[in-house]
Each structure stands twice: as C-alpha cells, then as structure tokens.
Scaffold this motif. Structure first.
Motif, PDB file in Angstrom:
ATOM      1  N   UNK A  70       0.828  -1.200   0.000  1.00  0.00           N
ATOM      2  CA  UNK A  70       0.000   0.000   0.000  1.00  0.00           C
ATOM      3  C   UNK A  70       0.864   1.252   0.000  1.00  0.00           C
ATOM      4  N   UNK A  71       1.883   1.247   0.875  1.00  0.00           N
ATOM      5  CA  UNK A  71       2.759   2.419   0.980  1.00  0.00           C
ATOM      6  C   UNK A  71       3.483   2.649  -0.346  1.00  0.00           C
ATOM      7  N   UNK A  72       3.959   1.557  -0.942  1.00  0.00           N
ATOM      8  CA  UNK A  72       4.671   1.682  -2.203  1.00  0.00           C
ATOM      9  C   UNK A  72       3.744   2.224  -3.288  1.00  0.00           C
ATOM     10  N   UNK A  73       2.507   1.677  -3.320  1.00  0.00           N
ATOM     11  CA  UNK A  73       1.554   2.131  -4.339  1.00  0.00           C
ATOM     12  C   UNK A  73       1.258   3.617  -4.149  1.00  0.00           C
ATOM     13  N   UNK A  74       1.015   4.007  -2.900  1.00  0.00           N
ATOM     14  CA  UNK A  74       0.709   5.407  -2.618  1.00  0.00           C
ATOM     15  C   UNK A  74       1.889   6.296  -3.023  1.00  0.00           C
ATOM     16  N   UNK A  75       3.122   5.804  -2.778  1.00  0.00           N
ATOM     17  CA  UNK A  75       4.301   6.601  -3.107  1.00  0.00           C
ATOM     18  C   UNK A  75       4.455   6.753  -4.611  1.00  0.00           C
ATOM     19  N   UNK A  76       4.223   5.651  -5.329  1.00  0.00           N
ATOM     20  CA  UNK A  76       4.340   5.722  -6.783  1.00  0.00           C
ATOM     21  C   UNK A  76       3.354   6.746  -7.320  1.00  0.00           C
ATOM     22  N   UNK A  77       2.156   6.736  -6.717  1.00  0.00           N
ATOM     23  CA  UNK A  77       1.124   7.682  -7.145  1.00  0.00           C
ATOM     24  C   UNK A  77       1.508   9.095  -6.724  1.00  0.00           C
ATOM     25  N   UNK A  78       1.939   9.200  -5.461  1.00  0.00           N
ATOM     26  CA  UNK A  78       2.226  10.510  -4.888  1.00  0.00           C
ATOM     27  C   UNK A  78       3.434  11.191  -5.523  1.00  0.00           C
ATOM     28  N   UNK A  79       4.431  10.407  -5.917  1.00  0.00           N
ATOM     29  CA  UNK A  79       5.646  11.005  -6.472  1.00  0.00           C
ATOM     30  C   UNK A  79       5.410  11.505  -7.892  1.00  0.00           C
ATOM     31  N   UNK A  80       4.266  11.115  -8.470  1.00  0.00           N
ATOM     32  CA  UNK A  80       3.900  11.560  -9.822  1.00  0.00           C
ATOM     33  C   UNK A  80       5.049  11.358 -10.801  1.00  0.00           C
ATOM     34  N   UNK A  81       5.621  10.168 -10.720  1.00  0.00           N
ATOM     35  CA  UNK A  81       6.674   9.847 -11.674  1.00  0.00           C
ATOM     36  C   UNK A  81       5.989   9.512 -12.985  1.00  0.00           C
ATOM     37  N   UNK A  82       6.171  10.352 -13.986  1.00  0.00           N
ATOM     38  CA  UNK A  82       5.471  10.066 -15.237  1.00  0.00           C
ATOM     39  C   UNK A  82       6.427   9.427 -16.224  1.00  0.00           C
ATOM     40  N   UNK A  83       5.977   8.339 -16.818  1.00  0.00           N
ATOM     41  CA  UNK A  83       6.832   7.632 -17.776  1.00  0.00           C
ATOM     42  C   UNK A  83       7.200   8.528 -18.955  1.00  0.00           C
ATOM     43  N   UNK A  84       6.255   9.418 -19.323  1.00  0.00           N
ATOM     44  CA  UNK A  84       6.532  10.307 -20.463  1.00  0.00           C
ATOM     45  C   UNK A  84       7.722  11.208 -20.167  1.00  0.00           C
ATOM     46  N   UNK A  85       7.689  11.779 -18.942  1.00  0.00           N
ATOM     47  CA  UNK A  85       8.768  12.670 -18.531  1.00  0.00           C
ATOM     48  C   UNK A  85      10.092  11.913 -18.534  1.00  0.00           C
ATOM     49  N   UNK A  86       9.997  10.655 -18.055  1.00  0.00           N
ATOM     50  CA  UNK A  86      11.201   9.826 -17.987  1.00  0.00           C
ATOM     51  C   UNK A  86      11.765   9.619 -19.387  1.00  0.00           C
ATOM     52  N   UNK A  87      10.865   9.283 -20.332  1.00  0.00           N
ATOM     53  CA  UNK A  87      11.315   9.028 -21.702  1.00  0.00           C
ATOM     54  C   UNK A  87      11.911  10.285 -22.322  1.00  0.00           C
ATOM     55  N   UNK A  88      11.210  11.392 -22.130  1.00  0.00           N
ATOM     56  CA  UNK A  88      11.701  12.663 -22.672  1.00  0.00           C
ATOM     57  C   UNK A  88      13.087  12.964 -22.114  1.00  0.00           C
ATOM     58  N   UNK A  89      13.219  12.715 -20.802  1.00  0.00           N
ATOM     59  CA  UNK A  89      14.497  12.964 -20.153  1.00  0.00           C
ATOM     60  C   UNK A  89      15.588  12.078 -20.713  1.00  0.00           C
ATOM     61  N   UNK A  90      15.233  10.813 -20.941  1.00  0.00           N
ATOM     62  CA  UNK A  90      16.234   9.877 -21.454  1.00  0.00           C
ATOM     63  C   UNK A  90      16.724  10.317 -22.822  1.00  0.00           C
ATOM     64  N   UNK A  91      15.798  10.851 -23.630  1.00  0.00           N
ATOM     65  CA  UNK A  91      16.218  11.267 -24.969  1.00  0.00           C
ATOM     66  C   UNK A  91      17.097  12.516 -24.880  1.00  0.00           C
ATOM     67  N   UNK A  92      16.925  13.279 -23.794  1.00  0.00           N
ATOM     68  CA  UNK A  92      17.754  14.484 -23.637  1.00  0.00           C
ATOM     69  C   UNK A  92      19.099  14.156 -23.002  1.00  0.00           C
ATOM     70  N   UNK A  93      19.239  12.890 -22.591  1.00  0.00           N
ATOM     71  CA  UNK A  93      20.416  12.484 -21.834  1.00  0.00           C
ATOM     72  C   UNK A  93      21.734  12.801 -22.547  1.00  0.00           C
ATOM     73  N   UNK A  94      21.879  12.424 -23.835  1.00  0.00           N
ATOM     74  CA  UNK A  94      23.178  12.662 -24.497  1.00  0.00           C
ATOM     75  C   UNK A  94      23.570  14.132 -24.475  1.00  0.00           C
ATOM     76  N   UNK A  95      22.589  15.026 -24.727  1.00  0.00           N
ATOM     77  CA  UNK A  95      22.895  16.461 -24.716  1.00  0.00           C
ATOM     78  C   UNK A  95      23.386  16.876 -23.338  1.00  0.00           C
ATOM     79  N   UNK A  96      22.723  16.349 -22.302  1.00  0.00           N
ATOM     80  CA  UNK A  96      23.101  16.725 -20.944  1.00  0.00           C
ATOM     81  C   UNK A  96      24.504  16.248 -20.632  1.00  0.00           C
ATOM     82  N   UNK A  97      24.779  15.000 -21.024  1.00  0.00           N
ATOM     83  CA  UNK A  97      26.110  14.479 -20.721  1.00  0.00           C
ATOM     84  C   UNK A  97      27.176  15.291 -21.435  1.00  0.00           C
TER      85      UNK A  97
END
Lengths: 566, 266
Positions: free
Chosen positions: A329-356
C-alpha cells in the motif's frame, strides 16, 4: 598414549626460543597502513583546530544561534504533512528502484550464481561505480534533465543506493547454503525456479533488512539533496536557510528529526513482522508453530476426508500478510504521490546525451590547486571525524554490549543512547554546527564525529555480542577479572571486526564529508554546489572524478586491510 | 520381475573418469550397468567417489571422459530441457537433507514437481491444489502429514530426511538415488529411513542406487553391492554371494587389520 608426545628437545645453547610469532609481511604492511591512517587522522584533528578552544569560542555563537532560532516557526500542519508526504514518496520510490535493480544485479554479481566471469566482474564493477559516484552529483545531473520534482531525487538516490544494496545482496547470495539449491536443481527445475525456490527463501530476510536499512539512510540523504533541487522537506529547509530564516529552517529540521524516528520505528516493526526470526522472536515462532500444528492436528481429526492443503491462518501468517499488504500500500501510494510520469522519464532519457555533453570534458575552471586543497580538507574532515567517532564509540559500544556491560541496565541505557544518536540526521547536526562554529570544516568534522558514534557504536556493540561466550567463560574459569576477560577473550575475537568497521566508517565519512560540504560544512562539496549553480558542469565532472578516485582508493585499501586482519 | 525375463538396463556407465583438478581423480574408469528394479548399494570410504558417481547419474556432474547413459539419455551431453526432463524422472535424497529451511514441510515436498511446472513458484499457494494434495499424500506415506505446515527447519534430522524422501517421491521417479541418506542420523532414525526407502522402492518398483558406508546396513538392505575405492570399482556382486572379507577389502587402505578395525568402529 605417552609415546605420542614428542620427546622434549634438550635445551640447546643459543638464543632463547621465540615467544612471539614471527610477524608476516602482509600483517606488518597492514599494521603500517593502519598506523599511517591513525597518524593522518591525528594530524587532521590538529590541523582542523578541533580542540577545546575552538569549542569555547563557539559558545557565544551558540547563544546567538539560539536567539535567532527561537521561537521556531512551524509552517501550517497541512503543509508539514504535504512536505513529509513528498519526501517519503521520493524515498520509497528511490529505495524500490534500488531494490529492483539490485536483485538481478546481485544474481549476476554473486560468485555462485553468476552466469559467467565477465558478468560477475562487470556487475560488481557497476555496483562499485554506483557507490563511488556521490548522490549529489547524480542529483545535479538529473536536475539538469528533469528539473524540479520527484524524478530527480528518485533516480539520484535510487541509482546511488545500488552501490550499497547491490553489494549487500550479492554478499547475501554468496553466503547461502548451496544444498537446498542443488536439491531443487536435482528435481529438474529451471534456473529461475532454482533461484526463486532454492535461493530466495534463504536470502529474503537479509534482502528485506537491507532494503529497510537503506530506506532509513535515503530519508536522511533526501534532505541533503533538497539543497540541489530535490523536492520535499529538504528543499524547504534549503530555501529557508538561504533566506537566513533560521526559525523556519530549524523548525523543519525538527520535523525531519521526528520523521526519521517515526520511520525507524515503523521499519523496525515491519522488519520484525516480516522476518520474525531474531533471537527474541524465535521463542514466539516456536510457540506459534506448536499452536499451529495443534490446530492442524485438530483440523485433520475433524475432517479426514479432505485435509487442508492451504496454509492455515496462524497469528504469524496474519501478521505477515498485514505488514506485507501495508508495504504494498505504501509503495503504491508513493508511486502515485511522487507523480513519476513515464513520459517525462522518456523525454528525459532522450535528452540524456545532450546533458552528458554539458559535463564533458572535465574542466578545472582555473582552480585546480584550490580543488585539490579542498579535496584534502574533505579527507581531513573524514579522518578526524572517524578518529573522534572511534574514540567515543569504542567505550560507548562496549558498554552497550550485553556481554560486556556490568549490568543489563547499563547495556540498555547505552544501547538507547546509540540508537538516539543514530536517529539524528547528520545534515541537521551539520547545519547546527555550521551556524554555531561558522562555515568551514570544523562543523563538518563535529557533525560526522557524532554521526560516527551512532553507526560505529552500534557495530561495535553488535560485534562484541556476536563473540563466542564460551571462550569468555573459559577465561573467567581461570580466575580472571572482568577487565582481564574483556582484554583476553572478548576483544581479540572482535578486533578484526573493529578494524573493518572503522575502515568502513572512514569510507562512509569521505562520502558524507563531500555531501555536507554542500551546506557549508567545509571541503569540496561546497565547490560542487557552486559549480553547478554557475553552470560550470566541466568543474562538476572534475570534482566528481576527484571524489570518485579518492573513494575508490580508500575502498581498495580498506578491502585489502580487512582481508589481512580477518 | 518374472523368471527368465531380463529387465532392460536403466543406468549404463562406460569408462567414466572424473578429474576435478589436474591431480584429483575422483572417478577412475568406472563401467557398470544397473537394470530396472535393482537395489544397488555403493560402498566405500568417504572420498572414494560414491557421491561423485551418484551426481553423474543426474547430470549434477559431467564426466571428464567416458559415457553415462541413464533412462536412454546421454547424461554427459544432455543440457537444457533434455537434462531437466531426465532429472525430473530421477529422485535424489541427500545426506544433509537439503530442505529449504524457511519453507513449510508441504512446500518443500511440492518443490519436487518444479521440473514439470512452468515458471517460478512463490509460496505454498503458488502450487496448484492438485500438486498440494499429491504432496500431502507423499507426506502421509512418510508419516509426516501432521507436520505439513511447520517450518521444515523445526523438524528433527530423521523427520527432515523423511521429508527429503517425500520430495523425491513427489517427482514420481523411475530411479531413486540416495547419497548417504542416513549418515547424519541416529541409529533409530537410520533404521526408519532405510526401511522407508526399501518399502517404497518395492511398492513403486523403483530402481535404487544408494551409497552407504556402514557395512551392516548395506548387508541387510541391498540386493547388489558395488564397492568403490579411490574412484575405482573394486567389488560388484549380489548380496547373497558376498563374503564378509570381500566387503572388508573395499575398506582396506593399508592392510586387512586396519580395515577390520574401521568396520567395527563404524
């Protein structure tokens, strides 16, 4: 069987026989290394002016600090809860990420389950790298990519945690009893089945304990990461302190303290409920088994036609299910609460080379000499803090050990002291000391010294309690006093563990000293923060490499010394 | 086994040698055939190669040279699904029981069928009801049905070994291999476990290969004795035809005298 005893050699003329064993070269080398480290630590204490005079000078500052802090200015309760919730969500997700990465990595890295030598060394290497790259650096990098928000903290802490969680998991896998696993393999099980049925039940207790331990650590670190833009309470503390609003900052620090203690209590009870096989609980388990089997017998007697083949709802199973569900329950609530969005993650990953690309090549920004000097200061802070911590922790830890303390009450009192000190986040200590003693290494060293008492005191007490009491009885039977028993029987058994623990503490302190530099507690961390503020990412990389190299060197040295003294 | 009908061979070893390190030769040119339904006892001192030989029969070890054929499968080369299929037809009982201590007794018995199930199983409820009921039947045969929900590491040694036997039976094996099944048990539990293996192998018409180092147990139990010394077969005969001195010679390392002394001290 008198003939089996070799005849006593006639005392020949010449040098008297040795009564001390000839020292081995590696033993001598290890002793030399330890002596050099000790000398360096003593020099650091002197060099950093960690002395009574400095402390006395600071008394005035302390009064000043108090007048600026009191009364504490707490934000509204709703805001406190929201901030705590954010911090907790990030920490839960980060720990979960670390566990999810560490489990397969441990299987690849453990000598007995690694599919190949290359996989083994490759994954061990990854774990070491994850440990040696400071989480602040990861946070700075991910902050460039994902900006403010949970994802930066989750990734930075999650990936860095793999360095500890992955290592401990791999060690746990290497320590299993191979028998059950062979037996499962002999039934024709697949590799995955073999791992899940033959290995997992054996390592599960230590996997859970490690994850909970890391969870506690991550909660403390998340506050530091607030200074580089990770959301939650830490971020609010950082902005308060930047405004020199100590009333708000210290109030929030107090909230963190309470949060740490609450989490420690919760994770302790989760640990007991899910594992329930520490010494005290074993009595309970045996009792539960008795009750359970009695119930089953009654069950079988009642209904001989279709005997029960699903596990009965014993108190143990009910408790485990409850805490298991709570965890989910705590993990589920945290996943929801942290609002980790897969889209943001993907966008970030594609920006990774530029950042590095921003971070490469490393640059010194014309201050390489200064950076090297600050690195030295960081190492000095770590050495001094380890020495002071060890000097304080050895007697405290010894008195906290049940088999050393004169009375159980003394042991209990010192245990509670150690646990309380452990509950204090080093960051809070560092902030307090920064304000009292001013910006600089003294604050960092003092904060880390106290922190070291918490960790080292516990490790010392534990390793003393793990010594073989029969040896102590044997020495006591010769008529030895309590002190003689301690030095003749208890200490020699625990000494290799002491050395290992102190070296581990040094390792931890170097990383922590880097981290605490960020709040102004001296050393290279401060430059790390500044470089990222003024967007000189090449300098960030240089500092990272310097810290990485130092940590690796200390770790290799510690590994070698541990092997020699063990 | 009707008269005049010779059962087909289920285990065939031809010139099997096993080298662990350049100077440790664990098996030295072993050739032997075991036919369906036979009860074979492997005799020998510890370190004579008994365990190594048994572990070659289900592919836990592979021979350095020579051929091992079990139930029509070439064990030396079988891998992947073929190896797992062979293993699922061979039950194995270990000296140290090798139960997963933190799991319940019933779940340990259920693990016997992993070779025929797909995917990993977590917890007793991960196994289908049919499997759990079958496991309970096997536990009942070894007399431990009432202990099925206990953690297996809370059982006594003799009980744990009976669970080990139940786990092996759960595979519905054609061959049962037992590696010193009673070496870690007290005399009473030993007798119980040996009787159990003997009864069950008769009921289920199993081929049994069991390594032992106690001569008395071997004589009262097996049909055929195979003696190993330093990795070589030094004795292979029916129990009735065996002469005590022949058997003692298996144990001789220096001279007959020390062998006799060894045999009496157990």
């Amino acid at each position: 069987m008198a003939i089996l005893i070799p005849p006593r050699p006639d005392s020949a003329p010449g040098p008297p026989p040795r009564t001390l064993a000839r020292p081995s070269p590696s033993g001598l080398a290890a002793a030399l290394v330890l002596l050099v480290l000790l000398a360096a630590a003593a020099w650091s204490v002197v060099e950093l002016r960690l002395n009574v005079a400095t402390l006395v000078d600071s008394v005035g500052n302390a009064g000043d600090f108090l007048s600026r802090t009191v009364p504490l200015d707490f934000p509204p309760v709703a805001e406190i809860l929201l901030l705590s919730g954010q911090t907790m969500a990030i920490v839960v997700c980060a720990t979960l990420l670390a566990v999810l990465i560490s489990v397969p990595l441990a299987v690849l890295a453990a000598a007995n389950t690694a599919p190949s030598r290359a996989a083994r060394y490759g994954s061990r290497g990854l774990v070491v790298v994850a440990r040696a790259v400071p989480d602040v650096v990861l946070a700075i990098i991910f902050f460039r990519i994902f900006g403010l928000g949970a994802l930066t903290g989750v990734l930075a802490m999650g990936l860095h945690s793999v360095g500890m969680v992955g290592k401990l998991y791999a060690d746990a896998v290497e320590q299993i009893d191979e028998g059950p696993r062979t037996a499962v393999r002999a039934t024709g099980a697949r590799r995955v089945q073999e791992l899940v049925t033959g290995v997992l039940p054996q390592v599960l207790p230590s996997f859970i304990a490690t994850a909970l331990h890391r969870f506690d650590i991550n909660l403390r670190i998340s506050v530091v990461l607030g200074f580089v833009g990770v959301g939650g309470i830490g971020f609010e503390i950082a902005s308060s302190l930047r405004r020199l609003d100590y009333q708000r900052g210290m109030a929030l620090a107090l909230v963190v303290l309470v949060l740490c203690i609450v989490v420690e209590l919760i994770s302790g009870s989760v640990r007991r409920a899910l594992l329930g096989d520490d010494v005290e609980a074993r009595r309970g388990i045996v009792g539960a088994v008795r009750r359970r089997s009695a119930a089953v017998r009654a069950d079988v007697a009642r209904d001989p036609g279709s005997p029960r083949v699903s596990p009965p709802w014993t108190p143990t199973r009910i408790r485990r299910t409850f805490f298991g569900a709570l965890t989910v329950l705590i993990v589920a609530a945290s996943l929801y609460g942290a609002e980790v969005s897969p889209l943001q993650l993907l966008a970030g990953l594609s920006a990774m080379p530029d950042t590095f690309a921003l971070f490469w090549p490393p640059e010194a920004g014309g201050i390489l000499g200064e950076l090297l000097f600050q690195l030295l200061v960081t190492v000095q802070i770590a050495l001094a803090a380890t020495l002071i911590g060890a000097v304080l922790a050895l007697p405290i830890g010894a008195l906290a050990a049940r088999n050393v303390a004169p009375t159980p009450a003394v042991a209990k009192a010192f245990r509670i002291t150690v646990v309380t000190v452990r509950g204090l986040p080093e960051l809070i200590l560092a902030i307090v000391f920064v304000v009292i003693t001013g910006l600089g290494p003294v604050a960092g060293a003092l904060a880390l010294s106290i922190g070291a008492v918490g960790l080292l005191g516990k490790l010392v007490a534990d390793s003393l309690e793990e010594t073989d009491t029969r040896v102590q009885q044997a020495v006591r039977a010769t008529g030895a006093t309590r002190a003689q028993v301690f030095f003749a029987a208890t200490l020699p058994q625990a000494a290799p563990a002491f050395v290992a623990h102190v070296l581990y503490q040094l390792d931890v302190n170097i990383r922590a000293a880097t981290l605490l530099g960020i709040v102004g507690a001296g050393g290279i961390g401060f430059y790390l923060l500044n470089a990222s503020r003024v967007l000189e990412f090449g300098v960030v990389t240089t500092i990272t490499l310097l810290v990485f190299g130092t940590v690796m060197a200390v770790e290799l040295l510690a590994m070698w010394v541990r092997r020699v003294v063990a | 086994m009707t008269l005049g009908h010779i059962p087909e061979p289920v285990i065939q070893l031809e010139g099997v040698s096993k080298r662990f390190t350049p100077d440790v030769l664990a098996l030295d040119d072993v050739s032997l055939t075991v036919r369906a339904g036979e009860s074979v006892v492997l005799l020998g001192l510890s370190g004579s190669g008994k365990s190594t030989l048994l572990r070659h029969l289900n592919g836990l070890h592979r021979p350095t040279s020579g051929g091992v054929r079990v139930l029509g499968t070439d064990v030396g080369t079988a891998a992947g699904a073929e190896q797992r299929r062979l293993r699922s037809r061979i039950g194995f009982v270990f000296q140290q029981f090798h139960l997963v201590g933190s799991l319940t007794v019933l779940e340990n018995v259920c693990t016997g069928v992993l070779g025929t199930l797909r995917g990993p199983r977590i917890g007793l409820l991960g196994y289908p009801g049919k499997v759990r009921r079958a496991a309970l039947e096997q536990l009942d045969r070894v007399g431990l049905a009432d202990q099925r929900f206990q953690r297996s590491d809370t059982l006594s040694g003799g009980q744990q070994q009976r669970v080990g036997v139940a786990r092996a039976l759960m595979q519905r094996p054609q061959i049962l291999l037992a590696d010193e099944p009673v070496a870690s048990l007290d005399p009473e539990s030993s007798a119980q476990v040996m009787a159990l293996i003997s009864d069950i192998s008769r009921e289920d018409q199993l081929t049994v290969v069991c390594s032992l180092h106690q001569v008395e147990v071997a004589l009262s139990w097996g049909q055929r004795l195979i003696g190993l010394r330093s990795g070589r077969v030094v004795l292979d005969q029916q129990v009735g035809a065996s002469d005590r001195d022949d058997i003692m010679s298996v144990y001789s390392t220096v001279g007959a005298g020390s062998a006799a002394a060894l045999a009496t001290t157990g």
